[in-house]
Design a protein around this motif. Sequence first.
Motif, PDB file in Angstrom:
ATOM      1  N   ALA A 106      -0.532  -1.349  10.242  1.00  0.00           N
ATOM      2  CA  ALA A 106       0.346  -1.861   9.191  1.00  0.00           C
ATOM      3  C   ALA A 106       1.349  -2.849   9.776  1.00  0.00           C
ATOM      4  O   ALA A 106       1.880  -2.648  10.862  1.00  0.00           O
ATOM      5  N   ALA A 107       1.602  -3.920   9.035  1.00  0.00           N
ATOM      6  CA  ALA A 107       2.548  -4.933   9.489  1.00  0.00           C
ATOM      7  C   ALA A 107       3.984  -4.569   9.138  1.00  0.00           C
ATOM      8  O   ALA A 107       4.925  -5.164   9.648  1.00  0.00           O
ATOM      9  N   GLY A 108       4.148  -3.582   8.257  1.00  0.00           N
ATOM     10  CA  GLY A 108       5.485  -3.178   7.869  1.00  0.00           C
ATOM     11  C   GLY A 108       5.480  -1.827   7.180  1.00  0.00           C
ATOM     12  O   GLY A 108       4.436  -1.344   6.722  1.00  0.00           O
ATOM     13  N   PHE A 109       6.655  -1.207   7.104  1.00  0.00           N
ATOM     14  CA  PHE A 109       6.805   0.113   6.505  1.00  0.00           C
ATOM     15  C   PHE A 109       8.133   0.149   5.765  1.00  0.00           C
ATOM     16  O   PHE A 109       9.194  -0.011   6.364  1.00  0.00           O
ATOM     17  N   LEU A 110       8.068   0.343   4.443  1.00  0.00           N
ATOM     18  CA  LEU A 110       9.264   0.405   3.613  1.00  0.00           C
ATOM     19  C   LEU A 110       9.233   1.652   2.744  1.00  0.00           C
ATOM     20  O   LEU A 110       8.165   2.156   2.394  1.00  0.00           O
ATOM     21  N   LEU A 111      10.421   2.129   2.371  1.00  0.00           N
ATOM     22  CA  LEU A 111      10.523   3.249   1.447  1.00  0.00           C
ATOM     23  C   LEU A 111      10.714   2.723   0.034  1.00  0.00           C
ATOM     24  O   LEU A 111      11.244   1.622  -0.171  1.00  0.00           O
ATOM     25  N   LYS A 112      10.298   3.525  -0.950  1.00  0.00           N
ATOM     26  CA  LYS A 112      10.345   3.076  -2.334  1.00  0.00           C
ATOM     27  C   LYS A 112      11.756   3.000  -2.910  1.00  0.00           C
ATOM     28  O   LYS A 112      11.939   2.486  -4.012  1.00  0.00           O
ATOM     29  N   ASN A 113      12.748   3.499  -2.165  1.00  0.00           N
ATOM     30  CA  ASN A 113      14.124   3.315  -2.636  1.00  0.00           C
ATOM     31  C   ASN A 113      14.689   1.951  -2.230  1.00  0.00           C
ATOM     32  O   ASN A 113      15.855   1.651  -2.449  1.00  0.00           O
ATOM     33  N   THR A 114      13.836   1.108  -1.648  1.00  0.00           N
ATOM     34  CA  THR A 114      14.225  -0.259  -1.307  1.00  0.00           C
ATOM     35  C   THR A 114      14.538  -1.031  -2.586  1.00  0.00           C
ATOM     36  O   THR A 114      13.807  -0.923  -3.574  1.00  0.00           O
ATOM     37  N   ASP A 115      15.621  -1.812  -2.575  1.00  0.00           N
ATOM     38  CA  ASP A 115      15.965  -2.564  -3.782  1.00  0.00           C
ATOM     39  C   ASP A 115      15.015  -3.747  -3.971  1.00  0.00           C
ATOM     40  O   ASP A 115      14.274  -4.127  -3.061  1.00  0.00           O
ATOM     41  N   ALA A 116      15.037  -4.322  -5.158  1.00  0.00           N
ATOM     42  CA  ALA A 116      14.095  -5.378  -5.531  1.00  0.00           C
ATOM     43  C   ALA A 116      14.168  -6.578  -4.601  1.00  0.00           C
ATOM     44  O   ALA A 116      13.138  -7.117  -4.174  1.00  0.00           O
ATOM     45  N   ASP A 117      15.370  -7.026  -4.289  1.00  0.00           N
ATOM     46  CA  ASP A 117      15.519  -8.204  -3.424  1.00  0.00           C
ATOM     47  C   ASP A 117      14.941  -7.944  -2.030  1.00  0.00           C
ATOM     48  O   ASP A 117      14.302  -8.821  -1.437  1.00  0.00           O
ATOM     49  N   SER A 118      15.166  -6.740  -1.520  1.00  0.00           N
ATOM     50  CA  SER A 118      14.651  -6.400  -0.192  1.00  0.00           C
ATOM     51  C   SER A 118      13.134  -6.308  -0.195  1.00  0.00           C
ATOM     52  O   SER A 118      12.477  -6.696   0.773  1.00  0.00           O
TER      53      SER A 118
ATOM     54  N   MET B 219       0.805  -1.225   0.000  1.00  0.00           N
ATOM     55  CA  MET B 219       0.000   0.000   0.000  1.00  0.00           C
ATOM     56  C   MET B 219       0.839   1.276   0.000  1.00  0.00           C
ATOM     57  O   MET B 219       1.717   1.463   0.850  1.00  0.00           O
ATOM     58  N   ASP B 220       0.546   2.158  -0.966  1.00  0.00           N
ATOM     59  CA  ASP B 220       1.112   3.507  -0.944  1.00  0.00           C
ATOM     60  C   ASP B 220       0.331   4.332   0.081  1.00  0.00           C
ATOM     61  O   ASP B 220      -0.790   3.969   0.449  1.00  0.00           O
ATOM     62  N   ILE B 221       0.885   5.433   0.535  1.00  0.00           N
ATOM     63  CA  ILE B 221       0.187   6.263   1.527  1.00  0.00           C
ATOM     64  C   ILE B 221      -0.615   7.375   0.868  1.00  0.00           C
ATOM     65  O   ILE B 221      -1.814   7.520   1.102  1.00  0.00           O
ATOM     66  N   ARG B 222       0.025   8.154  -0.002  1.00  0.00           N
ATOM     67  CA  ARG B 222      -0.656   9.306  -0.598  1.00  0.00           C
ATOM     68  C   ARG B 222      -1.356   8.871  -1.883  1.00  0.00           C
ATOM     69  O   ARG B 222      -0.736   8.727  -2.934  1.00  0.00           O
ATOM     70  N   MET B 223      -2.669   8.633  -1.772  1.00  0.00           N
ATOM     71  CA  MET B 223      -3.485   8.234  -2.911  1.00  0.00           C
ATOM     72  C   MET B 223      -4.797   9.007  -2.884  1.00  0.00           C
ATOM     73  O   MET B 223      -5.249   9.429  -1.823  1.00  0.00           O
ATOM     74  N   PRO B 224      -5.432   9.202  -4.047  1.00  0.00           N
ATOM     75  CA  PRO B 224      -6.713   9.921  -4.091  1.00  0.00           C
ATOM     76  C   PRO B 224      -7.854   9.100  -3.500  1.00  0.00           C
ATOM     77  O   PRO B 224      -7.739   7.888  -3.338  1.00  0.00           O
ATOM     78  N   LYS B 225      -8.930   9.797  -3.162  1.00  0.00           N
ATOM     79  CA  LYS B 225     -10.189   9.242  -2.657  1.00  0.00           C
ATOM     80  C   LYS B 225     -10.086   8.716  -1.231  1.00  0.00           C
ATOM     81  O   LYS B 225     -10.925   9.010  -0.389  1.00  0.00           O
ATOM     82  N   LEU B 226      -9.057   7.907  -0.949  1.00  0.00           N
ATOM     83  CA  LEU B 226      -8.838   7.401   0.407  1.00  0.00           C
ATOM     84  C   LEU B 226      -7.347   7.158   0.566  1.00  0.00           C
ATOM     85  O   LEU B 226      -6.743   6.446  -0.235  1.00  0.00           O
ATOM     86  N   ASP B 227      -6.734   7.778   1.575  1.00  0.00           N
ATOM     87  CA  ASP B 227      -5.288   7.614   1.739  1.00  0.00           C
ATOM     88  C   ASP B 227      -4.957   6.222   2.272  1.00  0.00           C
ATOM     89  O   ASP B 227      -5.814   5.511   2.806  1.00  0.00           O
ATOM     90  N   GLY B 228      -3.693   5.847   2.123  1.00  0.00           N
ATOM     91  CA  GLY B 228      -3.264   4.502   2.499  1.00  0.00           C
ATOM     92  C   GLY B 228      -3.410   4.194   3.973  1.00  0.00           C
ATOM     93  O   GLY B 228      -3.682   3.054   4.348  1.00  0.00           O
TER      94      GLY B 228
ATOM     95  N   ILE C  13       3.252  -1.128   3.994  1.00  0.00           N
ATOM     96  CA  ILE C  13       3.302   0.218   3.421  1.00  0.00           C
ATOM     97  C   ILE C  13       4.582   0.383   2.615  1.00  0.00           C
ATOM     98  O   ILE C  13       5.675   0.058   3.080  1.00  0.00           O
ATOM     99  N   LEU C  14       4.445   0.888   1.395  1.00  0.00           N
ATOM    100  CA  LEU C  14       5.591   1.185   0.539  1.00  0.00           C
ATOM    101  C   LEU C  14       5.407   2.603   0.022  1.00  0.00           C
ATOM    102  O   LEU C  14       4.506   2.872  -0.780  1.00  0.00           O
ATOM    103  N   THR C  15       6.233   3.527   0.493  1.00  0.00           N
ATOM    104  CA  THR C  15       6.006   4.940   0.193  1.00  0.00           C
ATOM    105  C   THR C  15       7.315   5.679  -0.071  1.00  0.00           C
ATOM    106  O   THR C  15       8.391   5.232   0.329  1.00  0.00           O
ATOM    107  N   THR C  16       7.189   6.814  -0.733  1.00  0.00           N
ATOM    108  CA  THR C  16       8.332   7.687  -0.990  1.00  0.00           C
ATOM    109  C   THR C  16       8.619   8.564   0.214  1.00  0.00           C
ATOM    110  O   THR C  16       9.738   9.038   0.397  1.00  0.00           O
ATOM    111  N   PHE C  17       7.638   8.753   1.065  1.00  0.00           N
ATOM    112  CA  PHE C  17       7.698   9.796   2.089  1.00  0.00           C
ATOM    113  C   PHE C  17       8.164   9.272   3.444  1.00  0.00           C
ATOM    114  O   PHE C  17       7.443   8.556   4.132  1.00  0.00           O
TER     115      PHE C  17
END
Length: 215
Positions: free
Chosen positions: A102-114, A60-69, A84-88
Motif C-alpha cells: 500500500a502506498a498510504g494508510f488513512l483512518l476514516k475519521n480523516t476530514d474531507a480536505d485531508s 481500499m477498505d480493509i475488512r471486506m467480504p470475499k477478499l480482504d483489502g 488504504i482507508l479504514t476504521t480499524f
Amino acid sequence: MAEQGQRRIRVLVADDHAAVRTGIVLILDGAGDIEVVGEAADGEQALAMALELRPDLVLMDIRMPKLDGISATRELAGVTDVLILTTFDVDEYVFGALRAGAAGFLLKNTDADSLVGAVRLVARGEGLISPSVTRRLITAFAQQPVRRQPEQLEALTPREREVLACVARGLSNAEIAKELDMAEATTKTHVSRVLNKLGLKSRVQAAIYYAEGDG
C-alpha cells in the motif's frame, strides 16, 4: 480544480458499506481534479475492476467480504497504487497493508480536505501514513527490520543511491528533484527503478530498508 485540458486523477473506491462509498464519492467528485471511475462492494470486485479500469489509485477498505483489502492490495502491487482507508487502527492491519505494498494508510475519521490531499499526494507517486500510527510503525519496523541483500544495493547507480537516501528522509519527489537538481519526472523514474531493483513495493518499505543500515 483541474485546469482545462488537464487529466483528472482516476480513482476506484472499494468499501462494502454503500453509505460510506457514497460519502467518499461525493467528497472526491467535489474536488474537481478527481474522477471516481468505479465503486466496488467487496475485495474480489475491487481487484477485477482495478485490473479492468486501471485507475491511478484504489481507495481500499480493509475488512471486506470475499477478499480482504490487504490481499487485494498484494494482488495489485505493480498494477496501481492503493491508498488504504479504514476504521480499524490495528497494528496487524497497518503493517499488513504496508507489507502488501500500500502506498498510504488513512483512518476514516480523516476530514474531507485531508482525504482529497492524500489522494493527490499518492497519485503523484508519494507515500502517506496517518499521523496516529506513524510512531508505532517506526518502532515496530525498527524491531523487525527488512533484511538487506548486498547484491541489490550494488545494483543501484550512485544517483539511485542518492534518491534512496532522500526517500528515507521522507522527501517528496518535488523536494528530491530540488535537492538533487533534476526534473520531478526524472525523480519519479529513479524512485520506480530503486523500488524495482530492491524488490520493494512502496516508498515506506524503501525507507525502512535504508534505515536498517548506514545507507
